[in-house]
Design a protein around this motif. Structure first.
Motif, PDB file in Angstrom:
ATOM      1  N   GLY A   1       0.816  -1.233  -0.174  1.00  0.00           N
ATOM      2  CA  GLY A   1      -0.035  -0.301   0.345  1.00  0.00           C
ATOM      3  C   GLY A   1       0.305   1.397  -0.013  1.00  0.00           C
ATOM      4  N   LYS A   2      -0.044   2.603   0.844  1.00  0.00           N
ATOM      5  CA  LYS A   2       0.932   3.675   0.317  1.00  0.00           C
ATOM      6  C   LYS A   2       1.622   3.639   2.197  1.00  0.00           C
ATOM      7  CE  LYS A   2       1.294   8.092  -0.278  1.00  0.00           C
ATOM      8  NZ  LYS A   2       2.602   8.806   0.141  1.00  0.00           N
ATOM      9  N   PRO A   3       3.379   3.470   2.382  1.00  0.00           N
ATOM     10  CA  PRO A   3       3.747   3.471   4.129  1.00  0.00           C
ATOM     11  C   PRO A   3       3.211   4.809   4.550  1.00  0.00           C
ATOM     12  CG  PRO A   3       5.032   4.074   2.354  1.00  0.00           C
ATOM     13  CD  PRO A   3       4.120   3.738   1.515  1.00  0.00           C
ATOM     14  N   TRP A   4       2.976   4.721   5.798  1.00  0.00           N
ATOM     15  CA  TRP A   4       2.876   5.712   6.981  1.00  0.00           C
ATOM     16  C   TRP A   4       3.346   7.083   6.691  1.00  0.00           C
ATOM     17  CZ3 TRP A   4       5.414   7.497  10.761  1.00  0.00           C
ATOM     18  CH2 TRP A   4       6.418   6.305  11.473  1.00  0.00           C
ATOM     19  N   ILE A   5       4.858   7.039   6.889  1.00  0.00           N
ATOM     20  CA  ILE A   5       5.819   7.839   6.038  1.00  0.00           C
ATOM     21  C   ILE A   5       6.223   7.284   5.039  1.00  0.00           C
ATOM     22  CG2 ILE A   5       7.662   6.736   7.871  1.00  0.00           C
ATOM     23  CD1 ILE A   5       8.562   9.476   8.298  1.00  0.00           C
ATOM     24  N   ASP A   6       6.928   8.144   4.140  1.00  0.00           N
ATOM     25  CA  ASP A   6       7.881   8.164   2.974  1.00  0.00           C
ATOM     26  C   ASP A   6       8.642   7.165   3.239  1.00  0.00           C
ATOM     27  OD1 ASP A   6       5.882   9.267   1.227  1.00  0.00           O
ATOM     28  OD2 ASP A   6       6.730  11.561   0.868  1.00  0.00           O
ATOM     29  N   VAL A   7       9.750   6.242   2.486  1.00  0.00           N
ATOM     30  CA  VAL A   7      10.084   5.408   1.746  1.00  0.00           C
ATOM     31  C   VAL A   7      11.807   7.132   1.222  1.00  0.00           C
ATOM     32  CG1 VAL A   7      11.484   3.299   1.082  1.00  0.00           C
ATOM     33  CG2 VAL A   7       9.651   3.224   1.649  1.00  0.00           C
ATOM     34  N   ASN A   8      12.821   6.296   1.995  1.00  0.00           N
ATOM     35  CA  ASN A   8      14.000   6.801   2.261  1.00  0.00           C
ATOM     36  C   ASN A   8      14.288   6.378   0.089  1.00  0.00           C
ATOM     37  OD1 ASN A   8      17.180   7.025   1.235  1.00  0.00           O
ATOM     38  ND2 ASN A   8      17.210   7.911   3.607  1.00  0.00           N
ATOM     39  N   PRO A   9      14.488   7.749  -0.618  1.00  0.00           N
ATOM     40  CA  PRO A   9      14.850   7.300  -2.431  1.00  0.00           C
ATOM     41  C   PRO A   9      15.477   6.431  -2.538  1.00  0.00           C
ATOM     42  CG  PRO A   9      14.186   9.453  -1.782  1.00  0.00           C
ATOM     43  CD  PRO A   9      14.598   8.830  -0.605  1.00  0.00           C
ATOM     44  N   ASN A  10      16.835   6.387  -1.545  1.00  0.00           N
ATOM     45  CA  ASN A  10      17.995   5.627  -1.729  1.00  0.00           C
ATOM     46  C   ASN A  10      17.237   4.169  -1.588  1.00  0.00           C
ATOM     47  OD1 ASN A  10      18.320   4.879   1.132  1.00  0.00           O
ATOM     48  ND2 ASN A  10      19.959   6.415   1.843  1.00  0.00           N
ATOM     49  N   TYR A  11      16.530   3.246  -1.340  1.00  0.00           N
ATOM     50  CA  TYR A  11      16.145   2.172  -1.517  1.00  0.00           C
ATOM     51  C   TYR A  11      16.869   0.866  -2.728  1.00  0.00           C
ATOM     52  CZ  TYR A  11      11.531   2.335  -4.255  1.00  0.00           C
ATOM     53  OH  TYR A  11      10.800   2.362  -5.833  1.00  0.00           O
ATOM     54  N   THR A  12      16.891   1.670  -4.064  1.00  0.00           N
ATOM     55  CA  THR A  12      16.320   0.744  -5.153  1.00  0.00           C
ATOM     56  C   THR A  12      18.394   0.239  -4.736  1.00  0.00           C
ATOM     57  OG1 THR A  12      17.070   3.245  -6.433  1.00  0.00           O
ATOM     58  CG2 THR A  12      15.359   2.025  -6.672  1.00  0.00           C
ATOM     59  N   GLU A  13      19.403   1.084  -4.210  1.00  0.00           N
ATOM     60  CA  GLU A  13      20.392   0.834  -4.048  1.00  0.00           C
ATOM     61  C   GLU A  13      21.152   0.313  -2.752  1.00  0.00           C
ATOM     62  OE1 GLU A  13      23.088   1.393  -5.944  1.00  0.00           O
ATOM     63  OE2 GLU A  13      21.834   1.353  -6.969  1.00  0.00           O
TER      64      GLU A  13
END
Length: 559
Positions: free
Chosen positions: A436-448
């Motif tokens: 779903g949509k997380p309660w707080i945004d994910v750190n954008p560097n998660y792909t790395e």
């Protein structure tokens, strides 16, 4: 040295809201934790410290509890909890619960009754005072800004809250209240949990004369901490808790004790004191604090970090026990705080782990630390969720004490939300944390940066932590050896030895992005040296002179 299982253990903290979501509502939950137990078992940890999962309106993300014997709906049910406990125990992993009994939620039944009238039997479960000259009873400032007193017109009195106004403080002077708390603790221990981490537990005894606190220049409120930190009856309360509850079970107990010194920590954790196993201290976390505390985030010196950690290592070496940590749900990510989260993220994360795990004490790993998760920099204040961060922003920017840019920079460095972004499991949308949509945004560097990538790379931070944990089990010197600092005045290298009988460990850590020479001090003698762990590959056993690479760490066993 007396052998105790919690001395040999490594603890992993789970902040359930941000760990793993199993049902797509964007909030981590108990079933999510169960799904990752094999991952934790592979890492090698012994104990999970579970941040609060109790029933709560979530004013302070679960640290405001409305029912101590029920589970928050978002996290699941008591059946889910029982399943987690059994599944963890089956893998040899213990569960330590978060005990939050300095305050409850204002929605707890006790407080609902307490505020209803002055003669309610539960009135004295909380701390009520009449106003003074038309104002609050004292001038103390709350941890989340504003006054610690909240006026309640139902009974024309004020109640005390050291944190949010939705977190009224419990009155530990009342023996009935204490008895209720002890019964609740026994209920959980009889269920089979393995211990408690006790939230701000050294605040439970207040100076009942409630004097005003000192007001610093430019400040509106006074500092009440001398009157509620390590208060007059604190050791009496702990010894009673130990006698009534803790001594009856073979458990781990750790107190969160802001403002405590090594001398005071010995009183809490000394072998014949009958209080706690260990405490969390915060001195090293305050490095760089300025006039507005952590929001005046300034530079720090390695010599200062050494002085603090050494004082704790030496202070508790004969009696008492240290908790070793860099990260938790209230602190920024260590690789961003004390390391280099850009060019040398992997190297500096491993170096910082080495420094900590080779010390005497019980190491704590915070979720995501084992893959080198970093601080986050959201574009706007609206993306932040933490009550402390939002209140500080509104006050400091609103009163013109800091510009928006200065405050956002401080938030990027030190906000509690740095630790609360979802754990980065893989490179799919929302980092595999939720569908779903997380309660707080994910750190954008998660792909790395994610655990799937870490598991595929034998040289990753994950496997380095795994090795540190296994070394602690193989070498009793890591648990029991004596700590001694070397190169005390170096601003580049943190090095120390651990000694036991005719064995020595030499721990060398470069805290810079430069190549730095290390020369072995003359007083360290040895016949053989063997490298136990290192974050760069080297075959050299020559330790007389080493050219340390950026953020390099090495541990040698000397005999």
């Amino acid at each position: 040295m007396e052998k105790q299982w919690w001395k040999d253990s490594v603890v992993y903290q789970i902040y359930p809201r941000s760990f793993k979501d199993s049902n797509g509502d964007g909030i981590g939950d108990i079933q999510g934790i169960i799904s990752k137990l094999d991952y934790l078992h592979k890492l090698g940890i012994d104990i999970i410290w579970l941040s609060p999962v109790y029933k709560s309106p979530n004013d302070d993300n679960g640290y405001d509890i409305s029912d101590y014997q029920d589970i928050m709906d978002e996290f699941g049910t008591m059946e889910d909890f029982d399943e987690l406990l059994g599944a963890a125990h089956n893998r040899g992993i213990k569960i330590m619960m978060d005990l939050v009994v300095n305050h409850s939620s204002d929605e707890h039944q006790w407080f609902v009754e307490s505020r209803s009238s002055k003669d309610n039997p539960k009135r004295d479960y909380y701390i009520w005072k009449p106003g003074k000259d038309g104002a609050a009873p004292t001038n103390w400032e709350a941890a989340f800004k504003g006054s610690v007193w909240e006026y309640d017109e139902t009974t024309d009195e004020y109640f005390l809250h050291l944190f949010s106004k939705k977190q009224p403080d419990l009155n530990w002077e009342n023996p009935k209240l204490r008895s209720e708390v002890y019964n609740m603790m026994k209920w959980w221990l009889d269920k089979g949990i393995d211990g408690f981490r006790m939230d701000v537990i050294n605040f439970i005894s207040k100076d009942t004369s409630y004097p005003d606190g000192e007001v610093q220049p430019g400040k509106q409120y006074g500092n009440g901490s001398p009157y509620f930190m390590n208060g007059p009856r604190i050791h009496e309360f702990f010894q009673e808790m130990n006698q009534e509850v803790l001594s009856k079970y073979d458990i781990i107990t750790v107190g969160e004790t802001p403002g405590v010194t090594p001398e005071e920590a010995k009183l809490y954790t000394g072998r014949d004191r009958n209080e706690l196993n260990m405490v969390f201290q915060f001195e090293h976390m305050g490095l760089g604090d300025g006039p507005e505390g952590k929001w005046s985030n300034g530079p720090w010196k390695l010599t200062e970090l050494k002085r603090i950690l050494t004082r704790w290592q030496k202070g508790l070496e004969e009696d008492g026990w240290n908790s070793l940590y860099w990260n938790n749900h209230d602190q920024p990510r260590v690789v961003s705080r004390f390391g280099n989260d850009q060019e040398y993220r992997v190297e500096s994360a491993k170096m910082l782990a080495t420094l900590l795990h080779m010390m005497q004490g019980t190491p704590y790993i915070y979720q995501g630390e084992e893959i080198g998760m970093t601080n986050v920099a959201f574009d706007t204040i609206e993306e932040y969720r933490d009550i402390e961060t939002l209140n500080a922003y509104n006050e400091l920017v609103g009163e013109g004490k800091m510009s928006k840019e200065e405050m956002m920079s401080a938030i990027y460095a030190r906000s509690r939300d740095n630790a609360r972004t979802p754990v980065q499991w893989d490179s799919s949308e929302y980092a595999g944390f939720t569908s779903g949509k997380p309660w707080i945004d994910v750190n954008p560097n998660y792909t790395e940066i994610n655990s799937e990538k870490a598991m595929e790379d034998q040289d990753s931070i994950f496997y380095y932590y795994q090795k540190l944990i296994s070394l602690r089990k193989e070498h009793s010197i890591i648990v029991d050896g004596t700590y001694d600092l070397i190169l005390e005045d170096s601003e580049n290298i943190y090095a120390y030895t651990r000694s036991m009988e005719n064995e020595k460990l030499l721990v060398i850590c470069n805290f810079t992005a430069e190549t730095v020479p290390f020369d072995l001090p003359e007083h360290i003698s040895y016949t053989n040296s063997e490298i136990l762990i290192q974050n760069y590959h080297t075959d050299s056993n020559d330790i007389q002179h080493i050219e340390l690479k950026p953020y390099e760490a090495r541990v040698y066993k000397l005999s």
